[in-house]
Design an enzyme around this catalytic site. Structure first.
Site, short mmCIF file in Angstrom:
data_model
loop_
_atom_site.label_atom_id
_atom_site.label_comp_id
_atom_site.label_asym_id
_atom_site.label_seq_id
_atom_site.Cartn_x
_atom_site.Cartn_y
_atom_site.Cartn_z
N LYS A 171 0.71 -1.21 0.04
CA LYS A 171 -0.06 0.52 0.10
C LYS A 171 0.44 1.39 -0.35
CE LYS A 171 -1.82 1.60 3.68
NZ LYS A 171 -3.04 1.70 4.80
N ASP A 179 -6.58 1.02 0.84
CA ASP A 179 -6.60 1.00 2.64
C ASP A 179 -8.10 0.62 2.93
OD1 ASP A 179 -8.60 3.69 1.33
OD2 ASP A 179 -7.35 5.03 3.16
#
Length: 212
Positions: free
Chosen positions: A120, A138
């Site tokens: 991420k 997320d």
């Protein structure tokens, strides 16, 4: 969500916010990397409060190392998991100096090899700093993608891969910003604010919530 709905969904978000930006504050690629690393399981607001002071004294890998562990922790102790994040950030700074001439690398493989940097975080850096069409999934993007029917998936990676296939090319570079902001302020976890949602007509979420 069908292709025509997806097109309308992103056209609407783009019209409302033509140049979406991350809410993390930074003035260089290194500051961005540090801020994203610190933001895991923490709010952008809490990270910005800390980095406003931190980056005044340590805006390069070497300056960050010069602070030492205790010095760095003093600046970021208001952020969750600050002790492990401080160690990871200093280890990352050392690797940037030793292996990359003090610069943030531009490849996913090199980014993910840095301590504290997962997929991420690498996706955020690749997108925000280098303009690559990545999806940093997320909790907000995961929720919005599943709730709306835009890109359902059981894991963040599955949602990421679905988004890369389903989001029209013209919107790919900015899509993750639009989705994060939409999830943060409108399509919220407990009570989605459907009554003020501009993309509600294209959304698969049936039990639309009403104001009140």
């Amino acid at each position: 969500m069908k292709p025509a709905q997806i097109q309308a969904f992103f056209t609407t978000l783009a019209t409302a916010n033509p140049q979406p930006q991350t809410e993390l504050e930074f003035a260089s690629v290194f500051e961005l990397l540090a801020a994203v690393l610190l933001s895991a399981q923490a709010t952008d607001v809490s990270v910005n409060k800390a980095t406003r002071h931190l980056f005044l004294v340590a805006n390069t890998p070497q300056k960050m190392l010069d602070l030492g562990l205790e010095g760095l922790e003093g600046y970021i102790k208001t952020i969750g998991l600050y002790h492990s994040k401080a160690k990871h950030l200093l280890q990352t700074c050392q690797m940037l100096i030793n292996q990359h001439g003090g610069q943030v690398p531009r490849t996913r493989e090199a980014l993910e090899a840095l301590p504290g940097v997962g997929r991420k975080t690498a996706n955020v850096v690749l997108n925000v700093a280098f303009g690559e069409p990545t999806m940093a999934v997320d909790t907000h993007i995961f929720r919005v993608s599943n709730r709306t029917g835009l890109a359902p998936g059981k894991t963040p990676l599955a949602v990421e891969q679905a988004l890369l296939k389903r989001v029209p090319q013209a919107f790919l570079t900015d899509a993750h910003h639009w989705l994060i902001l939409h999830g943060r302020y409108v399509c919220q976890a407990r009570t989605p604010r459907c009554w003020e949602c501009a993309v509600a007509p294209y959304c698969d979420f049936k039990p639309k919530t009403l104001e009140g």
